[in-house]
Design an enzyme around this catalytic site. Structure first.
Site, PDB file in Angstrom:
ATOM      1  N   ASP A 215     -35.757  15.268  22.426  1.00 45.57           N
ATOM      2  CA  ASP A 215     -34.686  16.258  22.322  1.00 45.57           C
ATOM      3  C   ASP A 215     -33.823  15.976  21.088  1.00 45.57           C
ATOM      4  O   ASP A 215     -33.483  14.830  20.801  1.00 45.57           O
ATOM      5  CB  ASP A 215     -33.829  16.183  23.585  1.00 45.57           C
ATOM      6  CG  ASP A 215     -32.763  17.252  23.648  1.00 45.57           C
ATOM      7  OD1 ASP A 215     -33.119  18.440  23.642  1.00 45.57           O
ATOM      8  OD2 ASP A 215     -31.568  16.889  23.710  1.00 45.57           O
ATOM      9  N   GLU A 266     -49.636   0.845  21.182  1.00 43.36           N
ATOM     10  CA  GLU A 266     -50.086  -0.269  22.019  1.00 43.36           C
ATOM     11  C   GLU A 266     -50.810   0.212  23.276  1.00 43.36           C
ATOM     12  O   GLU A 266     -51.582  -0.536  23.882  1.00 43.36           O
ATOM     13  CB  GLU A 266     -48.899  -1.115  22.472  1.00 43.36           C
ATOM     14  CG  GLU A 266     -48.184  -1.878  21.376  1.00 43.36           C
ATOM     15  CD  GLU A 266     -46.961  -2.581  21.934  1.00 43.36           C
ATOM     16  OE1 GLU A 266     -46.866  -2.713  23.178  1.00 43.36           O
ATOM     17  OE2 GLU A 266     -46.097  -2.983  21.145  1.00 43.36           O
TER      18      GLU A 266
END
Length: 562
Positions: A215, A266
């Site tokens: 956002d 990751e």
């Protein structure tokens, strides 16, 4: 399965690039489905309706905020980023939504709100209690005021929701809020802010989410010294073309996203970031999706465009050209929770953009909205749908003032102030309480006749808007020329008509899209081998094709295989 592989099951070696051509469906939780008859949508309601999204044919669901919040701005004022607001359920409910979505082959993207917190967040409450000079105040933008007694705001910035962007606290200092006073802006120059959000990312990634919609992604970093804007005028988040604002699209924001990207990398399963970045140009937007930053950014220039062939072609070309050098997919979107639904925006002869709220000609609006949808889904890249658009829902433009909850409605000259109209709970059944939204009422009143637009009323009905969406998404998934890519081949076409070709990899069929944005039937040249795949008309009889040409009716899009 370990926490790092808790998303859609992929190994690190099974790189699919799923997000490059994904169709992602936005769920506004309070308005999607209510499981406990309190009039408010919730996570269990979402979970119960996930099969609808699977049947529709989307690839992922994006959930607007469901975090613990006082709800001053419908959950975009977050008090606790690691908790679910009781009105929506619990963390166990969130886990169940993620688990069930994955079982259906749907990925889950959640909203992240890093520009500001709620004024009820622990950090801000402690900052107020501890007073001027508190280390906690340094995590926000607290300043002394101007004037002899500090009675004036520190600068001339205005809130997107209207009025000053500063509020004074009892001890005399002022704090910055680019949105509502209940949404104090965080200071991203403070290292604790970055540390906290990297931890928040891991919390939800470990739960299995497949990505984050960020956002106000363009707003985190403010210019040094918080300089005056200098030129007063209406500040708008939506569709603003202003460049050089000291609080939006600062170059320093990219350092934040470069620090975030390794965290996602990751995790197995290709987790993604999507930026809500209102920038002056698509070229500026492209900076957010460089290879070491975010994956996608909303294409708001496309969203605010008129239903006009010249303007649409220009935006399509510039979007593809801007994204190609950074190797990011273009994205396309027509509606979301912040703008008037495109069925209503297009319901006037001029085909206006986001500010058109009066449905002058509803039938025209729906016809154009269907045509615009097929044009959007034919373009290379990723597309975003907003809940209810697959039903052809219009904005509710006559909500009484006493039921409105959009904070900008209550502040002068704010962000249009009419976002409630696109947030009315959607209809699932032709009758019954709240048309199947829940067993009780709904937090915003639904119009009479909403049942005729419901999922139940449209399912299996040839030519219905819902069945058009289902057919379009099924075709997009199976046709070898549709989906990912970064180019279109424009074909010769009459004025007011967009026609382009897309080639399939290998020996597959080519694809041709023709969109007539005019109010007249137009004859368009198409390949002699072209056969109609789908039309935005309720029935294909209005399209005449043969001998290397097609008669395309007014405000209609047609898909051909060639």
């Amino acid at each position: 399965m370990s926490q790092h592989t808790a998303g859609i099951a992929h190994t690190a070696q099974e790189v699919t690039g799923w997000w490059r051509d994904a169709v992602i469906y936005q769920v506004y939780p309070r308005s999607f489905a209510d499981s406990n008859a309190d009039g408010m949508g919730d996570l269990e309601g979402i979970r119960s309706r996930l099969p609808h999204l699977s049947d529709l044919g989307v690839d992922a669901v994006w959930l607007s905020p469901f975090y613990a919040s006082p709800q001053a701005d419908a959950g975009y004022d977050v008090a606790d980023y690691r908790a679910v607001d009781p009105m929506f359920g619990s963390l166990l409910d969130a886990e169940a939504v993620i688990r069930d979505a994955h079982a259906l082959g749907l990925r889950v993207i959640v909203d992240l709100v890093p520009n500001h917190t709620s004024d009820q967040h622990e950090w801000f409450r402690r900052a107020l209690a501890e007073g001027p000079g508190s280390p906690l105040r340094a995590r926000y933008h607290f300043r002394a005021g101007k004037g002899a007694r500090g009675e004036l705001p520190p600068n001339d910035w205005e809130s997107v929701f209207g009025g000053p962007a500063w509020t004074r606290v009892p001890d005399g200092e002022w704090y910055l809020h680019l949105f509502a006073p209940e949404q104090p802006d965080l200071n991203w120059e403070h290292p604790a802010v970055g540390d906290e959000f990297r931890s928040i990312l891991r919390f939800w990634l470990d739960m299995g989410v497949d990505g984050f919609r960020i956002d106000v992604a363009h707003g985190l970093v403010k210019a040094d010294g918080l300089p005056d804007l200098g030129a007063h005028g209406r500040l708008r988040l939506l569709g603003s073309s202003d460049a050089g604002l000291p609080f939006f699209d600062q170059d320093g924001v990219h350092d934040v996203y470069r620090a975030w990207r390794p965290i996602l990398d990751e995790y197995a399963g290709e987790r993604i970031f999507v930026a809500e970045a209102w920038t002056p140009t698509v070229e500026r937007t492209a900076l957010y999706v460089r290879p070491d930053e975010l994956h996608q950014a909303f294409n708001f220039e496309y969203l605010v465009a008129y239903w006009d062939a010249v303007e649409l072609r220009d935006i399509i070309d510039r979007s593809l050209d801007a994204m190609r050098p950074v190797e990011a997919p273009a994205t396309w979107v027509l509606s979301n929770h912040d703008v008037t639904r495109h069925t209503t925006r297009y319901a006037n002869p001029s085909g206006l953009g986001t500010q058109q709220r009066v449905a002058a000609e509803p039938a025209l609006g729906l016809r154009r909205a269907r045509a615009a949808t097929l044009l959007m889904l034919a373009l290379p890249g990723s597309a975003y749908l907003y809940q209810g658009e697959e039903l052809g829902l219009p904005d509710v433009v006559d909500l009484p003032d006493e039921v409105r909850q959009d904070p900008s409605f209550f502040r002068a000259d704010g962000q249009d102030g009419f976002r409630d109209g696109c947030r009315v709970p959607i209809p699932w059944t032709a009758g019954g309480p709240s048309y199947g939204f829940g067993a009780g009422g709904s937090w915003l009143p639904q119009p009479e006749g909403w049942g005729a637009l419901s999922v139940e009323a449209q399912t299996g009905v040839p030519g219905s808007t819902l069945e058009m969406y289902r057919s379009a998404l099924a075709t997009r998934r199976t046709h070898p020329a549709l989906g990912a890519g970064d180019t279109v081949e424009w074909l010769q076409a009459p004025a007011g008509v967009l026609a382009f070709r897309r080639e399939a990899a290998g020996d597959g069929d080519a694809f041709v899209c023709v969109a007539n944005t005019t109010g007249e039937d137009v004859r368009v040249r198409v390949p002699a081998s072209a056969r109609i795949l789908l039309t935005s008309l309720p029935a294909a009889e209005g399209v005449k094709a043969g001998d290397g040409a097609a008669l395309v009716p007014a405000d209609t899009t047609v898909w051909f295989s060639a």
